[in-house]
Design a protein around this motif. Structure first.
Motif, PDB file in Angstrom:
ATOM      1  N   CYS A  50       0.819  -1.210   0.000  1.00  0.00           N
ATOM      2  CA  CYS A  50       0.000   0.000   0.000  1.00  0.00           C
ATOM      3  C   CYS A  50       0.858   1.268   0.000  1.00  0.00           C
ATOM      4  O   CYS A  50       0.551   2.240  -0.692  1.00  0.00           O
ATOM      5  N   PHE A  51       1.937   1.239   0.784  1.00  0.00           N
ATOM      6  CA  PHE A  51       2.781   2.419   0.865  1.00  0.00           C
ATOM      7  C   PHE A  51       3.446   2.709  -0.475  1.00  0.00           C
ATOM      8  O   PHE A  51       3.467   3.856  -0.937  1.00  0.00           O
ATOM      9  N   SER A  63       0.957   4.151  -2.805  1.00  0.00           N
ATOM     10  CA  SER A  63       0.570   5.545  -2.539  1.00  0.00           C
ATOM     11  C   SER A  63       1.710   6.510  -2.850  1.00  0.00           C
ATOM     12  O   SER A  63       1.477   7.651  -3.247  1.00  0.00           O
ATOM     13  N   MET A  64       2.956   6.058  -2.740  1.00  0.00           N
ATOM     14  CA  MET A  64       4.079   6.907  -3.156  1.00  0.00           C
ATOM     15  C   MET A  64       4.031   7.119  -4.670  1.00  0.00           C
ATOM     16  O   MET A  64       4.258   8.222  -5.167  1.00  0.00           O
ATOM     17  N   ARG A 101       1.479   9.609  -5.495  1.00  0.00           N
ATOM     18  CA  ARG A 101       1.920  10.965  -5.198  1.00  0.00           C
ATOM     19  C   ARG A 101       2.830  11.505  -6.302  1.00  0.00           C
ATOM     20  O   ARG A 101       2.751  12.671  -6.689  1.00  0.00           O
TER      21      ARG A 101
END
Lengths: 244, 247, 221
Positions: free
Chosen positions: C203-204, C207-208, C211
């Motif tokens: 997930c991280f 999401s990076m 971004r």
């Protein structure tokens, strides 16, 4: 009263203030002018340490703003500041705006703070609006309340950062009137402003800045009167603004 | 599918006999009793988790806006951590892993662990709203507060937060409604809330539709209740002429 | 506190975890695609100005958004076999469930997206003679998508997290895979820790990426 000594400041690699030095005596009214980006707003914000400086020092009534042991909130409570966009606290009434810092910083009690605040509110002519919220006032009224807010702290010097630039032309007058009154009462004032009429009428000294440097720093009459002996940049500026 | 049988709620949970008043007496319990007790658990877990989430979330949100870089980054890291793990996995983490790592937690009732899981998960989302709210306030307000001699803490307390918190009431309402919905994951660790009731009662009575409908209705009602409460709060704290309120 | 991760071998991962991961990813992608299509349709209905279309769409979106996903999963597991006439596995019923559920959330995002395209664009489309359908297809929706792409992707990441809730009907997804490992090897603590790390990393990183994408889109505009 205020000594600015060799102050320099960088935003990243961009130097916004270069070696600025000047001094302001008690009771003096100094106008700081110059083109956009000349650093005048930044300079005035360094006086009460809202913006930190990278080189040099500023002494306010003998206290250094860079010294690590300096009690900045205490220093700031002695310096009144009026902002271009008024910056009244929108969730508080006019009275509450006037008393908040008196109570929290100067440790005055509610009664005392209210009396002082309302007295000054009367001086700026807005007693009738003491229970209103800022959004219910016009721009000129808000700015006058902002001046009252700063004055209710009984400061030793007042800083004005383009106080009339965000006002409709018809309201500029009412704010300048208050400032003239203050000057006549002997308040030490530093004003960043484009209002040359005000400068001519009430100031003692004019500081002209360009690209982060203090280019001119002289008596008002010299600045406006003897323009041929001024630097080319200052002459240029004067020619353009005095056309109006 | 046979016809509706709403009487099921009046049945006693042990012997399936219909109870006259639909509410059991003494040690006996009707399905209605059970339903209401399950609802109570849903609301209890949600409320406690919301309190935790607000306390932690607002703190972290504020920390993320401070001028101290390390603190702000720590707040950012906290938020990323709790946002990027599914809530059910967080529940399992608190329920199975934390008591092993911190033996002191073993003594706590299991619903408390669920409250922690839900609370910390939601706190990350709340910190995001609060951070955005504070950062949308023009810098001049911060300057004005500091210029008057207020310390940074006082400026946050008297100038920035009163405005930021009013601004984030709508997204916080949405988070509160989400917590009620997310409380459903508590069934996975046998907390006696609504979904647990739905699964067990439907299994026992084979009246899935009626049971599910009743549970769904209660979730609706709870959501609406939270929404209404939030609206009331919003109206009470409104400042005339500010953020769209009437003059 | 004795943590022993040695039981996690490549074989274990392939046998227990890989299948679950594949299902979770597939479910996410299917629900994303189906949800966006259905959601866009719902958004257009809500903005159509025609009462008969607005009401049902609003009802649908607001109802789904007020119910926990777990309940929706249970409902569909119960009803889908009736509707299509034959029994259906947990994994398969979840496809229907998630498309229907996520559509309600994508609908709100697409509604904001469509409203972010200036009305002038629609007028310009009509002015050159395009029909409503053509204007939406060639002018408004492409812009709406561009504007909302980061939000749509963020919602997809949330969707991926939500797929773990198929636990409620016993479907074999990534989380179930970890649970089975934890039970079979009697090491729930280590397993759930690994599960946490795996989900976090997925997930991280996503999401990076979102971004980064967001920054790129802003510049292009």
């Amino acid at each position: 009263m205020i000594q600015i000594q060799n102050v320099s400041k960088w935003y990243g690699s961009f130097q916004v203030l270069t070696d600025c030095t000047t001094a302001i005596q008690k009771g003096e009214v100094v106008v700081v002018c110059g083109p956009s980006g000349s650093g005048k707003s930044t300079l005035i914000k360094t006086v009460n340490a809202l913006e930190p400086i990278d080189n040099g020092d500023i002494l306010v009534d003998g206290t250094s703003v860079v010294h690590p042991k300096t009690d900045l909130p205490k220093l700031r409570s002695k310096v009144g500041m009026v902002f271009q966009h008024f910056e009244l606290f929108p969730h508080l009434t006019v009275t509450e705006n006037l008393t908040l810092a008196q109570i929290k910083v100067l440790q005055r009690n509610q009664e005392e703070a209210k009396n002082r605040g309302l007295k000054i509110l009367e001086r700026v002519g807005l007693s009738a609006h003491k229970d209103k919220f800022p959004s219910q006032l016009s721009g000129g009224q808000q700015q006058r309340v902002a001046i009252a807010r700063a004055l209710s702290m009984d400061p030793i010097v007042m800083l004005f950062d383009e106080p009339t630039s965000a006002l409709d032309p018809e309201m500029v007058g009412e704010v300048l009137d208050v400032m003239v009154q203050l000057a006549n009462e002997g308040m030490t004032m530093i004003c960043v402003t484009h209002e040359m009429g005000f400068a001519k009428r009430v100031s003692d000294r004019v500081i002209f800045m360009d690209q982060g440097r203090i280019v001119e720093d002289c008596q008002k009459d010299v600045f406006f009167g003897d323009s041929d002996s001024r630097t080319p940049r200052a002459q240029d500026f004067l020619r353009k603004i005095l056309q109006h | 599918m046979s016809a509706w049988d709403w009487q099921v709620f009046c049945k006693d949970t042990i012997d399936q006999a219909i109870v006259a008043s639909c509410f059991g007496s003494g040690n006996d319990q009707s399905y209605l009793d059970w339903l209401l007790s399950a609802w109570g658990w849903t609301l209890k877990v949600s409320a406690l988790a919301l309190v935790l989430a607000l306390m932690v979330g607002i703190c972290v949100g504020v920390i993320r806006t401070l001028p101290h870089r390390t603190l702000a980054l720590a707040g950012d890291a906290w938020t990323e951590l709790f946002r990027n793990i599914p809530v059910l996995v967080q529940v399992f983490l608190w329920y199975f892993v934390v008591p092993e790592l911190l033996p002191a937690m073993k003594r706590l009732p299991s619903y408390f662990l669920v409250v922690c899981a839900l609370g910390f998960y939601t706190s990350a989302r709340i910190s995001e709203q609060v951070r955005a709210g504070i950062q949308s306030i023009p810098k001049g307000q911060l300057y004005a507060g500091l210029a008057m001699g207020l310390t940074l803490a006082q400026t946050y307390r008297y100038v920035l937060l009163p405005v930021a918190l009013r601004m984030v009431i709508p997204p916080l309402t949405s988070e509160a409604m989400s917590i009620v919905k997310n409380s459903a994951v508590a069934f996975a660790v046998s907390i006696a809330e609504l979904v647990m009731f739905a699964r067990q009662a439907s299994e026992e009575t084979s009246r899935d539709i009626e049971i599910y409908l009743a549970v769904t209705m209660l979730y609706f009602v709870s959501s609406l209740g939270v929404f209404a409460l939030a609206r009331l709060i919003e109206i009470k704290v409104k400042v005339p002429g500010f953020l769209g309120a009437k003059q | 506190m004795n943590l022993d991760f040695s039981f996690i071998t490549g074989d274990l991962l392939v046998n227990y975890i890989w299948g679950g991961l594949k299902y979770s990813v597939l479910l996410t992608l299917v629900a994303m695609a189906g949800g966006i299509v259905l959601g866009t349709l719902l958004a257009m209905m809500r903005l159509s100005g025609i009462r008969a279309l607005e009401w049902p769409a609003s009802l649908y979106v607001n109802t789904i958004r007020s119910i926990p996903l777990v309940m929706v999963i249970l409902w569909f597991f119960l009803l889908v076999p009736f509707i299509i006439g034959r029994p259906i596995g947990a994994e398969n019923s979840a496809y229907f469930t998630f498309i229907i559920f996520e559509a309600a959330y994508f609908a709100e995002i697409m509604r904001a997206g469509i409203q972010s395209v200036p009305k002038g664009q629609t007028y310009a489309g009509y002015a050159i003679g395009l029909t409503y359908g053509q204007t939406m297809q060639f002018i408004v929706l492409p812009q709406a998508f561009r504007n909302m792409l980061p939000v749509l992707l963020t919602q997809t990441i949330i969707l991926f997290q939500d797929t773990s809730l198929v636990y409620a009907i016993g479907a074999y997804d990534l989380l179930k895979g970890f649970e089975v490992v934890g039970k079979n090897f009697n090491r729930p603590v280590e397993t759930y820790l690994v599960a946490t790390v795996v989900y976090f990393v997925i997930c991280f990183s996503l999401s990076m990426l979102v971004r980064r994408l967001q920054k790129k889109i802003t510049i292009i505009r």
